[in-house]
Design a protein around this motif. Structure first.
Motif, PDB file in Angstrom:
ATOM      1  N   LYS A  82       0.856  -1.181   0.000  1.00  0.00           N
ATOM      2  CA  LYS A  82       0.000   0.000   0.000  1.00  0.00           C
ATOM      3  C   LYS A  82       0.896   1.236   0.000  1.00  0.00           C
ATOM      4  O   LYS A  82       2.046   1.166   0.404  1.00  0.00           O
ATOM      5  CB  LYS A  82      -0.846  -0.050   1.293  1.00  0.00           C
ATOM      6  CG  LYS A  82      -2.196   0.647   1.227  1.00  0.00           C
ATOM      7  CD  LYS A  82      -2.986   0.330   2.491  1.00  0.00           C
ATOM      8  CE  LYS A  82      -3.984   1.404   2.838  1.00  0.00           C
ATOM      9  NZ  LYS A  82      -4.992   1.684   1.838  1.00  0.00           N
ATOM     10  N   HIS A 109      -3.200 -11.684   3.838  1.00  0.00           N
ATOM     11  CA  HIS A 109      -4.267 -11.023   3.090  1.00  0.00           C
ATOM     12  C   HIS A 109      -5.312 -10.454   4.051  1.00  0.00           C
ATOM     13  O   HIS A 109      -5.865  -9.369   3.831  1.00  0.00           O
ATOM     14  CB  HIS A 109      -4.923 -11.989   2.094  1.00  0.00           C
ATOM     15  CG  HIS A 109      -5.907 -11.301   1.195  1.00  0.00           C
ATOM     16  ND1 HIS A 109      -7.265 -11.319   1.430  1.00  0.00           N
ATOM     17  CD2 HIS A 109      -5.718 -10.536   0.076  1.00  0.00           C
ATOM     18  CE1 HIS A 109      -7.870 -10.596   0.489  1.00  0.00           C
ATOM     19  NE2 HIS A 109      -6.960 -10.121  -0.346  1.00  0.00           N
ATOM     20  N   HIS A 112      -4.308  -7.163   5.103  1.00  0.00           N
ATOM     21  CA  HIS A 112      -4.500  -6.218   3.985  1.00  0.00           C
ATOM     22  C   HIS A 112      -5.959  -5.758   3.902  1.00  0.00           C
ATOM     23  O   HIS A 112      -6.235  -4.599   3.579  1.00  0.00           O
ATOM     24  CB  HIS A 112      -4.071  -6.850   2.655  1.00  0.00           C
ATOM     25  CG  HIS A 112      -2.595  -6.775   2.415  1.00  0.00           C
ATOM     26  ND1 HIS A 112      -1.708  -7.695   2.928  1.00  0.00           N
ATOM     27  CD2 HIS A 112      -1.835  -5.865   1.716  1.00  0.00           C
ATOM     28  CE1 HIS A 112      -0.475  -7.360   2.558  1.00  0.00           C
ATOM     29  NE2 HIS A 112      -0.526  -6.262   1.824  1.00  0.00           N
ATOM     30  N   LEU A 113      -6.892  -6.671   4.195  1.00  0.00           N
ATOM     31  CA  LEU A 113      -8.315  -6.278   4.196  1.00  0.00           C
ATOM     32  C   LEU A 113      -8.573  -5.242   5.290  1.00  0.00           C
ATOM     33  O   LEU A 113      -9.267  -4.252   5.073  1.00  0.00           O
ATOM     34  CB  LEU A 113      -9.207  -7.511   4.415  1.00  0.00           C
ATOM     35  CG  LEU A 113      -9.250  -8.529   3.261  1.00  0.00           C
ATOM     36  CD1 LEU A 113     -10.068  -9.751   3.651  1.00  0.00           C
ATOM     37  CD2 LEU A 113      -9.832  -7.903   1.982  1.00  0.00           C
ATOM     38  N   ALA A 115      -6.390  -3.149   6.467  1.00  0.00           N
ATOM     39  CA  ALA A 115      -5.751  -1.904   6.008  1.00  0.00           C
ATOM     40  C   ALA A 115      -6.613  -1.176   4.977  1.00  0.00           C
ATOM     41  O   ALA A 115      -6.552   0.041   4.851  1.00  0.00           O
ATOM     42  CB  ALA A 115      -4.380  -2.211   5.411  1.00  0.00           C
ATOM     43  N   ASN A 116      -7.426  -1.945   4.250  1.00  0.00           N
ATOM     44  CA  ASN A 116      -8.310  -1.351   3.240  1.00  0.00           C
ATOM     45  C   ASN A 116      -9.732  -1.146   3.756  1.00  0.00           C
ATOM     46  O   ASN A 116     -10.675  -1.016   2.973  1.00  0.00           O
ATOM     47  CB  ASN A 116      -8.305  -2.214   1.973  1.00  0.00           C
ATOM     48  CG  ASN A 116      -6.992  -2.061   1.208  1.00  0.00           C
ATOM     49  OD1 ASN A 116      -6.698  -0.988   0.692  1.00  0.00           O
ATOM     50  ND2 ASN A 116      -6.188  -3.103   1.171  1.00  0.00           N
ATOM     51  N   HIS A 117      -9.861  -1.136   5.102  1.00  0.00           N
ATOM     52  CA  HIS A 117     -11.133  -0.813   5.784  1.00  0.00           C
ATOM     53  C   HIS A 117     -12.278  -1.745   5.415  1.00  0.00           C
ATOM     54  O   HIS A 117     -13.436  -1.325   5.366  1.00  0.00           O
ATOM     55  CB  HIS A 117     -11.553   0.649   5.520  1.00  0.00           C
ATOM     56  CG  HIS A 117     -10.427   1.625   5.704  1.00  0.00           C
ATOM     57  ND1 HIS A 117      -9.872   1.882   6.926  1.00  0.00           N
ATOM     58  CD2 HIS A 117      -9.724   2.376   4.797  1.00  0.00           C
ATOM     59  CE1 HIS A 117      -8.864   2.755   6.784  1.00  0.00           C
ATOM     60  NE2 HIS A 117      -8.760   3.069   5.508  1.00  0.00           N
ATOM     61  N   VAL A 118     -11.969  -3.008   5.137  1.00  0.00           N
ATOM     62  CA  VAL A 118     -13.040  -3.978   4.866  1.00  0.00           C
ATOM     63  C   VAL A 118     -13.537  -4.507   6.209  1.00  0.00           C
ATOM     64  O   VAL A 118     -12.756  -5.057   6.976  1.00  0.00           O
ATOM     65  CB  VAL A 118     -12.528  -5.150   3.988  1.00  0.00           C
ATOM     66  CG1 VAL A 118     -13.627  -6.183   3.763  1.00  0.00           C
ATOM     67  CG2 VAL A 118     -11.989  -4.627   2.653  1.00  0.00           C
ATOM     68  N   VAL A 131      -7.429  -8.276  -2.730  1.00  0.00           N
ATOM     69  CA  VAL A 131      -6.392  -7.220  -2.668  1.00  0.00           C
ATOM     70  C   VAL A 131      -5.181  -7.644  -3.507  1.00  0.00           C
ATOM     71  O   VAL A 131      -4.633  -6.856  -4.283  1.00  0.00           O
ATOM     72  CB  VAL A 131      -5.965  -6.935  -1.200  1.00  0.00           C
ATOM     73  CG1 VAL A 131      -4.887  -5.857  -1.160  1.00  0.00           C
ATOM     74  CG2 VAL A 131      -7.161  -6.506  -0.352  1.00  0.00           C
ATOM     75  N   GLN A 134      -6.065  -7.693  -7.337  1.00  0.00           N
ATOM     76  CA  GLN A 134      -6.077  -6.341  -7.947  1.00  0.00           C
ATOM     77  C   GLN A 134      -4.651  -5.864  -8.230  1.00  0.00           C
ATOM     78  O   GLN A 134      -4.371  -5.266  -9.271  1.00  0.00           O
ATOM     79  CB  GLN A 134      -6.768  -5.342  -7.005  1.00  0.00           C
ATOM     80  CG  GLN A 134      -8.288  -5.423  -7.055  1.00  0.00           C
ATOM     81  CD  GLN A 134      -8.930  -4.685  -5.878  1.00  0.00           C
ATOM     82  OE1 GLN A 134      -8.292  -3.904  -5.193  1.00  0.00           O
ATOM     83  NE2 GLN A 134     -10.210  -4.953  -5.654  1.00  0.00           N
TER      84      GLN A 134
END
Length: 638
Positions: A82, A109, A112-113, A115-118, A131, A134
């Protein structure tokens, strides 16, 4: 194969990477390079890459790209994919001619979710690894052809295994427990929420997002380790930041699924370093390795290894200009069985025995090579060790056969001869005097004892304490004393010490990197007495926080028993599981790791102990982590 442990965990991770690197350009970030360095060594990676040229590069924006004859790249990264990291990937790929890119991240992973506010509920419903998928598309786009190959995968390369019982986490080297003064900063950042009264009220919701994310990345690694060990872990914590980390591991969704099938059991105990800084700032650990890492220069880009000057084994004169011509030696000897055995012996013996062990190994190696050795018994001296090492000079075969041992031998000699090693004993003598004073008198008396030792540059000899060393002594004093009552005498002594220290800072001809961070000035010319005094006042506020760090504890309020040598914080024995993983948040010393490895099985035979920590500590790390590190806002690169 031996039972699973930190070394097999790290090596298994690197085997996955080695399977991908044939004829590739390999880019590593510093933390992954350190994991490789201790886990299996750069030579293993070079062998797997193959080819005559060196294809290892540092992962940084200015890194050289790959030409037409280098179509494949592997990026091995310790961080979240990121922000700055993705920008750097784009820049390197943009100036290269790659057709095949593999990106390995040490972070799962699931993290990472986060970190991506999921949200957790939505994450549970997701299929695949969106993630990573993509990013694979982006990589093909940057390579300039959607038919080229891109692969993004998670391999938990987060540990640097220093010994079978001890592993460090280079990517989290600056993670450090919070102090009471951090509560004010947290309150200021959330004016609309309920005020936090003390550290005991700080929970995950109160932390800044970047610190919370750093904890989640750490938890992702810990969960992978527990999976490798095949254990269902039970989490315990001593200290406020440890409590938040333990709770995050306990509630981490991938860990819940893993625990259902795990056959073994383990206790994971997290401990905040701030509860006992005497063990880290003090000089009572009678261990050669602690002295080596304290006095030899740090290996560039590493947090846990040093540079060993190897010029003595060459025909060059041992002058400063020649030292940079010869690659330095180091302590990590992951591919040399004999050197590794010596290293592990050095970690687990007292100073005197360790030096004798170095002599024994050198004598045996020289005998095996039929070198003309003169045996001498009695006390081991640096000169005697050096005479054995110089037998190998000009004998390339002997040097190659025993290169690891010679690096450890030279590290020992250079440490024994180093002026700072003589000072180690001065520190120890003064610390013992302080312990006596703390047991018998008030804090004001102790500070008044310290006052005459605070000398400006023009009055200092080589035996006097530098400003950084004075900070180490102050941390020792405040941590060992615990909570104390403030009276008129203490107020006066406190002011005198603060004033003297502020003057010393001002009168330095050059500010060290640590003093620059503490004072906020990059040169001594800009440092006025007023600025210096403000910095020292801040510093003393942190010292008082350290003194009160154990206030919230019901047991273990003291690290010192009057009339006895200093004791480190007693460790709880939380359950009857056969494996105890102790994670010290904020760093651990070699002596502490040895003490734990020996102590726990003696109290409960059959218990296996693994000590994990953010870094291997030397005394000078403590002022840096306490006074010059932004504990609440780690730099995650976005």
């Amino acid at each position: 194969m031996s039972a699973p442990g930190v070394l097999s965990f790290t090596q298994q991770g690197w085997e996955q990477v080695l399977a991908k690197v044939k004829r590739a350009l390999v880019y590593l970030d510093a933390a992954c390079a350190e994991s490789l360095h201790w886990g299996c060594g750069a030579s293993r990676l070079l062998e797997a890459v193959g080819g005559p040229a060196c294809h290892l590069r540092e992962f940084e924006p200015a890194a050289v790209g790959g030409g037409a004859e280098q179509p494949k790249a592997v990026f091995v990264l310790s961080c979240l994919l990121k922000g700055r990291t993705v920008e750097t990937l784009r820049e390197i790929i943009g100036r290269s001619r790659f057709q095949y890119c593999v990106v390995v991240t040490a972070v799962s992973h699931a993290a990472h979710l986060t970190a991506n506010h999921v949200p957790a509920a939505a994450a549970a419903e997701l299929e695949g690894q969106p993630v990573f998928e993509q990013l694979e598309e982006k990589l093909c786009e940057w390579m300039g052809n959607m038919n080229y190959t891109a692969e993004v995968l998670h391999v938990p390369l987060w540990l640097a295994p220093v010994a079978p019982h001890l592993a460090l986490t280079p990517a989290f080297a600056s993670l450090f427990p919070l102090l009471p003064r951090d509560v004010h900063l947290l309150n200021r950042a959330r004016p609309d929420k309920r005020r936090l009264g003390s550290l005991s009220e700080v929970d995950a919701a109160a932390l800044p997002p970047e610190l919370l994310l750093q904890i989640r990345c750490l938890v992702s690694g810990l969960s992978s380790l527990c999976e490798h060990l095949g254990v269902r872990e039970e989490c315990f914590a001593v200290g406020s930041l440890s409590r938040i980390i333990a709770a995050d591991l306990a509630s981490y969704a991938p860990a819940k699924n893993r625990r259902k099938t795990a056959a073994g059991r383990a206790s994971v105990v997290f401990v905040d370093r701030t509860l006992d800084l005497t063990g880290a700032a003090g000089h009572h650990g009678d261990n050669l390795v602690e002295k080596i890492i304290s006095v030899l220069p740090q290996l560039p880009g590493h947090t846990n290894d040093v540079m060993v000057n190897m010029v003595e084994l060459t025909a060059l004169q041992n002058e400063e200009k020649n030292q940079s011509m010869i690659a330095p030696g180091c302590l990590a000897q992951s591919n040399d069985t004999a050197a590794k055995a010596l290293w592990e012996a050095l970690l687990s013996t007292k100073h005197k025995e360790a030096v004798m062990e170095v002599r024994r190994h050198l004598v045996e190696a020289a005998s095996r090579e039929n070198l003309p050795i003169k045996m001498s018994m009695g006390r081991v001296t640096p000169g005697q060790l050096m005479s054995y090492i110089q037998l190998f000079k000009n004998n390339l075969k002997a040097i190659v056969n025993h290169c690891g041992l010679l690096q450890l031998g030279l590290a020992t000699v250079q440490t024994l001869k180093h002026p700072q090693t003589a000072k180690w004993d001065n520190f120890l003598a003064f610390e013992r005097l302080l312990l006596q004073s703390i047991g018998e008198s008030t804090m004001s008396v102790v500070l008044n004892q310290l006052l005459p030792m605070i000398k400006p540059l023009n009055q200092r000899t080589k035996d006097d304490y530098s400003p950084e060393e004075l900070l180490i002594l102050l941390i020792y004093v405040y941590s060992v004393s615990g909570e104390f009552t403030v009276d008129k005498d203490l107020g006066e002594a406190d002011e005198k010490v603060k004033e003297a220290l502020a003057r010393v800072f001002c009168e330095e001809s050059e500010l060290s990197p640590l003093l620059q961070k503490i004072t906020g000035c990059d040169s001594s010319i800009k440092l006025t007495f007023h600025k210096s005094k403000i910095a020292v006042d801040e510093l003393f506020a942190s010292l008082r926080d350290i003194a009160g760090a154990r206030n919230l504890m019901k047991q273990f309020k003291s690290v010192y028993v009057p009339g006895n040598h200093t004791h480190q914080v007693s460790r709880p024995h939380p359950s009857d599981h056969p494996l105890l993983i102790l994670f010290v948040v904020g760093g651990v010393t070699v002596s502490e790791a040895k003490m734990l490895k020996d102590l726990v099985p003696s109290l409960k035979p059959g218990t296996q102990v693994i000590v994990l920590s953010t870094r291997l500590l030397k005394p000078l790390n403590i002022p840096e982590l306490l006074f010059a590190t932004d504990r609440l806002h780690p730099d995650l690169g976005f």
